[in-house]
Scaffold this active site. Sequence first.
Site, PDB file in Angstrom:
ATOM      1  CG  PHE A 148      -0.262   0.428   2.508  1.00  0.00           C
ATOM      2  CD1 PHE A 148      -0.073   1.771   2.815  1.00  0.00           C
ATOM      3  CD2 PHE A 148       0.217  -0.518   3.418  1.00  0.00           C
ATOM      4  CE1 PHE A 148       0.570   2.161   3.992  1.00  0.00           C
ATOM      5  CE2 PHE A 148       0.861  -0.137   4.585  1.00  0.00           C
ATOM      6  CZ  PHE A 148       1.038   1.204   4.868  1.00  0.00           C
ATOM      7  CE  LYS A 172      -3.238  -8.343  -4.380  1.00  0.00           C
ATOM      8  NZ  LYS A 172      -3.658  -7.376  -3.316  1.00  0.00           N
ATOM      9  CD  GLU A 175      -5.578  -5.746   0.558  1.00  0.00           C
ATOM     10  OE1 GLU A 175      -4.716  -5.759  -0.331  1.00  0.00           O
ATOM     11  OE2 GLU A 175      -5.398  -6.250   1.673  1.00  0.00           O
ATOM     12  CB  SER A 225       4.751  -7.303   5.648  1.00  0.00           C
ATOM     13  OG  SER A 225       3.838  -8.301   5.261  1.00  0.00           O
ATOM     14  CB  CYS A 280      10.315  -0.176   2.642  1.00  0.00           C
ATOM     15  SG  CYS A 280      10.863   0.496   1.078  1.00  0.00           S
ATOM     16  CD  GLU A 384       8.413  -2.903   8.218  1.00  0.00           C
ATOM     17  OE1 GLU A 384       7.700  -3.898   7.975  1.00  0.00           O
ATOM     18  OE2 GLU A 384       8.960  -2.226   7.336  1.00  0.00           O
TER      19      GLU A 384
HETATM   20  P1  NAD Z   1       1.535  -6.606   2.965  1.00  0.00           P
HETATM   21  O1  NAD Z   1       2.575  -7.664   3.020  1.00  0.00           O
HETATM   22  O2  NAD Z   1       0.426  -6.659   3.952  1.00  0.00           O
HETATM   23  O3  NAD Z   1       0.815  -6.620   1.528  1.00  0.00           O
HETATM   24  C1  NAD Z   1       1.564  -6.601   0.332  1.00  0.00           C
HETATM   25  C2  NAD Z   1       0.746  -7.269  -0.768  1.00  0.00           C
HETATM   26  O4  NAD Z   1       0.511  -8.634  -0.413  1.00  0.00           O
HETATM   27  C3  NAD Z   1      -0.632  -6.642  -0.978  1.00  0.00           C
HETATM   28  O5  NAD Z   1      -0.912  -6.624  -2.360  1.00  0.00           O
HETATM   29  C4  NAD Z   1      -1.564  -7.587  -0.233  1.00  0.00           C
HETATM   30  O6  NAD Z   1      -2.847  -7.612  -0.772  1.00  0.00           O
HETATM   31  C5  NAD Z   1      -0.883  -8.924  -0.394  1.00  0.00           C
HETATM   32  N1  NAD Z   1      -1.136  -9.818   0.730  1.00  0.00           N
HETATM   33  C6  NAD Z   1      -1.374  -9.481   2.022  1.00  0.00           C
HETATM   34  N2  NAD Z   1      -1.556 -10.577   2.765  1.00  0.00           N
HETATM   35  C7  NAD Z   1      -1.439 -11.644   1.943  1.00  0.00           C
HETATM   36  C8  NAD Z   1      -1.516 -13.054   2.129  1.00  0.00           C
HETATM   37  N3  NAD Z   1      -1.752 -13.591   3.321  1.00  0.00           N
HETATM   38  N4  NAD Z   1      -1.321 -13.848   1.057  1.00  0.00           N
HETATM   39  C9  NAD Z   1      -1.073 -13.318  -0.154  1.00  0.00           C
HETATM   40  N5  NAD Z   1      -0.999 -11.984  -0.391  1.00  0.00           N
HETATM   41  C10 NAD Z   1      -1.167 -11.157   0.640  1.00  0.00           C
HETATM   42  O7  NAD Z   1       2.299  -5.214   3.005  1.00  0.00           O
HETATM   43  P2  NAD Z   1       1.657  -3.758   3.131  1.00  0.00           P
HETATM   44  O8  NAD Z   1       1.145  -3.569   4.504  1.00  0.00           O
HETATM   45  O9  NAD Z   1       0.785  -3.467   1.977  1.00  0.00           O
HETATM   46  O10 NAD Z   1       2.977  -2.869   2.919  1.00  0.00           O
HETATM   47  C11 NAD Z   1       3.837  -2.505   3.941  1.00  0.00           C
HETATM   48  C12 NAD Z   1       5.009  -3.445   4.022  1.00  0.00           C
HETATM   49  O11 NAD Z   1       5.723  -3.442   2.784  1.00  0.00           O
HETATM   50  C13 NAD Z   1       6.031  -3.022   5.065  1.00  0.00           C
HETATM   51  O12 NAD Z   1       6.486  -4.176   5.725  1.00  0.00           O
HETATM   52  C14 NAD Z   1       7.145  -2.406   4.239  1.00  0.00           C
HETATM   53  O13 NAD Z   1       8.433  -2.428   4.830  1.00  0.00           O
HETATM   54  C15 NAD Z   1       7.108  -3.247   3.031  1.00  0.00           C
HETATM   55  N6  NAD Z   1       7.728  -2.591   1.897  1.00  0.00           N
HETATM   56  C16 NAD Z   1       8.956  -3.025   1.520  1.00  0.00           C
HETATM   57  C17 NAD Z   1       9.601  -2.407   0.480  1.00  0.00           C
HETATM   58  C18 NAD Z   1      10.956  -2.869   0.039  1.00  0.00           C
HETATM   59  O14 NAD Z   1      11.384  -2.414  -0.976  1.00  0.00           O
HETATM   60  N7  NAD Z   1      11.618  -3.761   0.747  1.00  0.00           N
HETATM   61  C19 NAD Z   1       8.989  -1.343  -0.192  1.00  0.00           C
HETATM   62  C20 NAD Z   1       7.714  -0.931   0.213  1.00  0.00           C
HETATM   63  C21 NAD Z   1       7.097  -1.569   1.264  1.00  0.00           C
END
Ligand code: NAD
Length: 499
Positions: A148, A172, A175, A225, A280, A384
């Site tokens: 997000f 994808k 959401e 994450s 991040c 985090e």
């Molecule tokens: P998230 O892991 O909750 O979601 C990321 C994506 O995975 C979304 O599209 C979500 O719909 C999907 N998703 C969520 N749960 C899932 C599941 N159980 N099974 C399959 N798909 C699933 O992350 P977020 O809260 O949207 O974003 C924040 C996180 O992203 C933080 O941890 C941040 O550090 C990380 N991030 C990392 C970088 C990097 O470059 N390393 C960059 C941006 C964000």
Amino acid sequence: MTLICHFIAGTETGEAERTGPVYNPATGEAHRTVAFASIAEVEQAIAAAKAAGPAWRETSLIKRADVFFRLRQILAERTPELAAIVTSEHGKVLSDAAGEVSRGIENVEFAAGLVHLLKGERAEQVSRGVDVHSVKQPVGVVACITPFNFPVMVPLWMVASAIACGNTVVLKPSEKDPSAAIWLAKAFQEAGLPDGVLNVVNGDKVAVDTLLDSPDVKAVSFVGSTPIAKSIYERASANGKRVQALGGAKNHMVVMPDADIDGAAAAAVSAAYGSAGERCMAVSVLVAVGEVADPLIASITEKVADLRIGDGTDAASEMGPLITREHRDRVESYVTGAAAEGATVLIDGTQRVAAGERLDGNGFFTGISLIDDVKPGMKLYEDEIFGPVLSVVRVDSYAEAVELINAHQFGNGVAIFTRDGGTARQFEFDIEVGMVGVNVPIPVPVGAFSFGGWKASLFGDSHIYGPESIHFYTRSKVVTTRWPDHTPAQVDLGFPSNH
Ligand code: NAD
């Protein structure tokens, strides 16, 4: 209420059997609804991408590059429109959202150089009359799953290079803020991208799992994450796909005793509280070496006194709300639990006070927090938090700072503030982190380099965007050639040798 659907084969489409709310985090109002794709809808998107593949691969590199030049123009001219969409669903302030678009444009500019990027190699006369050359060919359908916190930039990290390399994509997005991805898909279409080359499916785990399990998806790029990154990496690689899964972070900023204290304090405030800490690459731990902690904290405290927190659409706001109420409550739980862990709360953001005003209302706001005496082993230090919470860890020496950081599970970004070139060079050599800033608090590499962390911040072996993405999104083919040279043919059952 607006329903945000999917974008498949060039058309917005979708049933709304399962949906989720999309909030305006500044007001707390669920102002849009997003459709969650069914398995059949995701399969339809994969099929559309697969069907578009051969013609896109046939398209000349110059024509492919034209799409990126036009897209760059669209993004640059319509940045305010796109930034407003981001702010309305993510909450970050408009200037920050525009900054995200401009960093995404770098990836489009990089992709526009695809003729150069896709050049292979050639060696003449590897054996008598024999030459060898290599070519880079697309992998096929690529799935891109994004978080997000950067709803424009992170999709562009992936889709620009993937498409430039001749692949087709199913994206994808999160959401929580899905509208920007649909906007991007339409912008690509306007730039001349053929239908089906970029498809967007909105949704949750159902959509993601369908992508991970489809035999037609050949590569998966994920950013999100760490627990999800790890599970995506395991599932997709078990299914025989190449995967890059970027995870979470806990970025340290080391301040040496010889640093410009005022400059370091300004950098720490910007990098810790910008985008409400939902980056991040945000700085979340300040490692104060020697006597530097007290003057550094004094300077930070002075600088945050006037920080304006508010609705991201208000030009006076410097920091917006968090993404959801649940996330806000989780972030605040670290602050309320800090004293019990033995830390000292210097500024308590749970009081939600900004520049002397209380942050009341239904938005998902929190104030900024500054916490001293944080130590390894505390949840505050290990997890985090992903919010505007800056922890200070006091250490006695450079060596102690390096040991602390290298022992942490995450290794995304890190920074050192010093005036000593020798210390900076040694830090670059010693530190086990993927991206390093020297007097630069958020060292996100420019688009001509690649981005990636180490340890629990990345699963897989390719960094994202830039040169490593060209490697990730292509398969190498090596061709060995001999042309008839009128010498008499000979039968030789030995293994071909080159001497
Ligand atoms: P998230 O892991 O909750 O979601 C990321 C994506 O995975 C979304 O599209 C979500 O719909 C999907 N998703 C969520 N749960 C899932 C599941 N159980 N099974 C399959 N798909 C699933 O992350 P977020 O809260 O949207 O974003 C924040 C996180 O992203 C933080 O941890 C941040 O550090 C990380 N991030 C990392 C970088 C990097 O470059 N390393 C960059 C941006 C964000």
